[in-house]
Design a protein around this motif. Structure first.
Motif, PDB file in Angstrom:
ATOM      1  N   LEU A  64       0.833  -1.204   0.000  1.00 24.70           N
ATOM      2  CA  LEU A  64       0.000   0.000   0.000  1.00 24.70           C
ATOM      3  C   LEU A  64       0.868   1.255   0.000  1.00 24.70           C
ATOM      4  O   LEU A  64       1.633   1.478   0.948  1.00 24.70           O
ATOM      5  CB  LEU A  64      -0.902   0.038   1.239  1.00 24.70           C
ATOM      6  CG  LEU A  64      -1.907  -1.094   1.387  1.00 24.70           C
ATOM      7  CD1 LEU A  64      -2.539  -1.054   2.770  1.00 24.70           C
ATOM      8  CD2 LEU A  64      -2.962  -0.987   0.294  1.00 24.70           C
ATOM      9  N   PRO A  65       0.741   2.095  -1.017  1.00 19.74           N
ATOM     10  CA  PRO A  65       1.523   3.341  -1.025  1.00 19.74           C
ATOM     11  C   PRO A  65       1.291   4.195   0.223  1.00 19.74           C
ATOM     12  O   PRO A  65       2.211   4.843   0.707  1.00 19.74           O
ATOM     13  CB  PRO A  65       1.040   4.063  -2.285  1.00 19.74           C
ATOM     14  CG  PRO A  65       0.562   2.974  -3.175  1.00 19.74           C
ATOM     15  CD  PRO A  65      -0.022   1.930  -2.252  1.00 19.74           C
ATOM     16  N   SER A  66       0.094   4.165   0.765  1.00 14.85           N
ATOM     17  CA  SER A  66      -0.201   4.965   1.955  1.00 14.85           C
ATOM     18  C   SER A  66       0.562   4.489   3.180  1.00 14.85           C
ATOM     19  O   SER A  66       0.703   5.235   4.155  1.00 14.85           O
ATOM     20  CB  SER A  66      -1.704   4.945   2.251  1.00 14.85           C
ATOM     21  OG  SER A  66      -2.147   3.617   2.486  1.00 14.85           O
ATOM     22  N   SER A  67       1.084   3.276   3.153  1.00 13.19           N
ATOM     23  CA  SER A  67       1.860   2.744   4.279  1.00 13.19           C
ATOM     24  C   SER A  67       3.356   3.023   4.160  1.00 13.19           C
ATOM     25  O   SER A  67       4.108   2.725   5.082  1.00 13.19           O
ATOM     26  CB  SER A  67       1.647   1.227   4.386  1.00 13.19           C
ATOM     27  OG  SER A  67       0.308   0.936   4.680  1.00 13.19           O
ATOM     28  N   LEU A  68       3.772   3.586   3.041  1.00 12.88           N
ATOM     29  CA  LEU A  68       5.187   3.884   2.851  1.00 12.88           C
ATOM     30  C   LEU A  68       5.645   5.002   3.771  1.00 12.88           C
ATOM     31  O   LEU A  68       4.865   5.910   4.076  1.00 12.88           O
ATOM     32  CB  LEU A  68       5.446   4.312   1.398  1.00 12.88           C
ATOM     33  CG  LEU A  68       5.271   3.261   0.316  1.00 12.88           C
ATOM     34  CD1 LEU A  68       5.330   3.916  -1.070  1.00 12.88           C
ATOM     35  CD2 LEU A  68       6.335   2.181   0.438  1.00 12.88           C
ATOM     36  N   PRO A  69       6.909   4.990   4.184  1.00 13.66           N
ATOM     37  CA  PRO A  69       7.461   6.134   4.911  1.00 13.66           C
ATOM     38  C   PRO A  69       7.417   7.369   4.001  1.00 13.66           C
ATOM     39  O   PRO A  69       7.381   7.243   2.771  1.00 13.66           O
ATOM     40  CB  PRO A  69       8.904   5.735   5.205  1.00 13.66           C
ATOM     41  CG  PRO A  69       9.025   4.306   4.864  1.00 13.66           C
ATOM     42  CD  PRO A  69       7.886   3.927   4.000  1.00 13.66           C
ATOM     43  N   GLU A  70       7.430   8.526   4.593  1.00 13.71           N
ATOM     44  CA  GLU A  70       7.253   9.783   3.852  1.00 13.71           C
ATOM     45  C   GLU A  70       8.158   9.909   2.619  1.00 13.71           C
ATOM     46  O   GLU A  70       7.682  10.256   1.540  1.00 13.71           O
ATOM     47  CB  GLU A  70       7.475  10.979   4.784  1.00 13.71           C
ATOM     48  CG  GLU A  70       7.174  12.319   4.144  1.00 13.71           C
ATOM     49  CD  GLU A  70       5.717  12.502   3.767  1.00 13.71           C
ATOM     50  OE1 GLU A  70       5.446  13.258   2.812  1.00 13.71           O
ATOM     51  OE2 GLU A  70       4.838  11.899   4.405  1.00 13.71           O
ATOM     52  N   ALA A  71       9.420   9.626   2.768  1.00 13.10           N
ATOM     53  CA  ALA A  71      10.345   9.791   1.633  1.00 13.10           C
ATOM     54  C   ALA A  71       9.970   8.873   0.469  1.00 13.10           C
ATOM     55  O   ALA A  71       9.968   9.299  -0.687  1.00 13.10           O
ATOM     56  CB  ALA A  71      11.782   9.529   2.073  1.00 13.10           C
TER      57      ALA A  71
END
Length: 100
Positions: A64-71
């Protein structure tokens, strides 16, 4: 018999928003490939190896892209925003047809 190879993300259909094109972009997101690598000329075995590496990189984030760290989320947004803009200029329609 000729061996099929990938055309490269920059020559792929729909601005590269195909299964293989998304995989290349995801490899860029995770730093598995440099952004200059389009994978043009790669055979199926090499693309399968990349798929496995990309899949493993996504696992900690439940894909899930929404679970990626900010960077990483920012890299993902940048790569996909560019791809969507290009695809729309080429006539891509994100809506699924009745037969899809």
């Amino acid at each position: 018999m000729t061996q099929q190879t990938y055309v490269g993300v920059d020559e792929d259909e729909n601005g590269g928003l195909t299964h293989l094109g998304r995989m290349v972009r995801d490899a860029w997101v995770f730093g598995l490939l440099p952004e200059t690598e389009t994978c043009a000329g790669w055979d199926a075995a090499r693309m399968q190896g990349l798929y496995e590496r990309v899949y493993a990189a996504w696992e900690p984030y439940a894909h899930l892209p929404s679970s990626l760290p900010e960077a990483l989320r920012e890299r993902h947004a940048r790569f996909y925003s560019q791809a969507i803009t290009t695809a729309r200029k080429e006539g891509w329609d994100p809506e699924l047809g009745e037969d899809e």
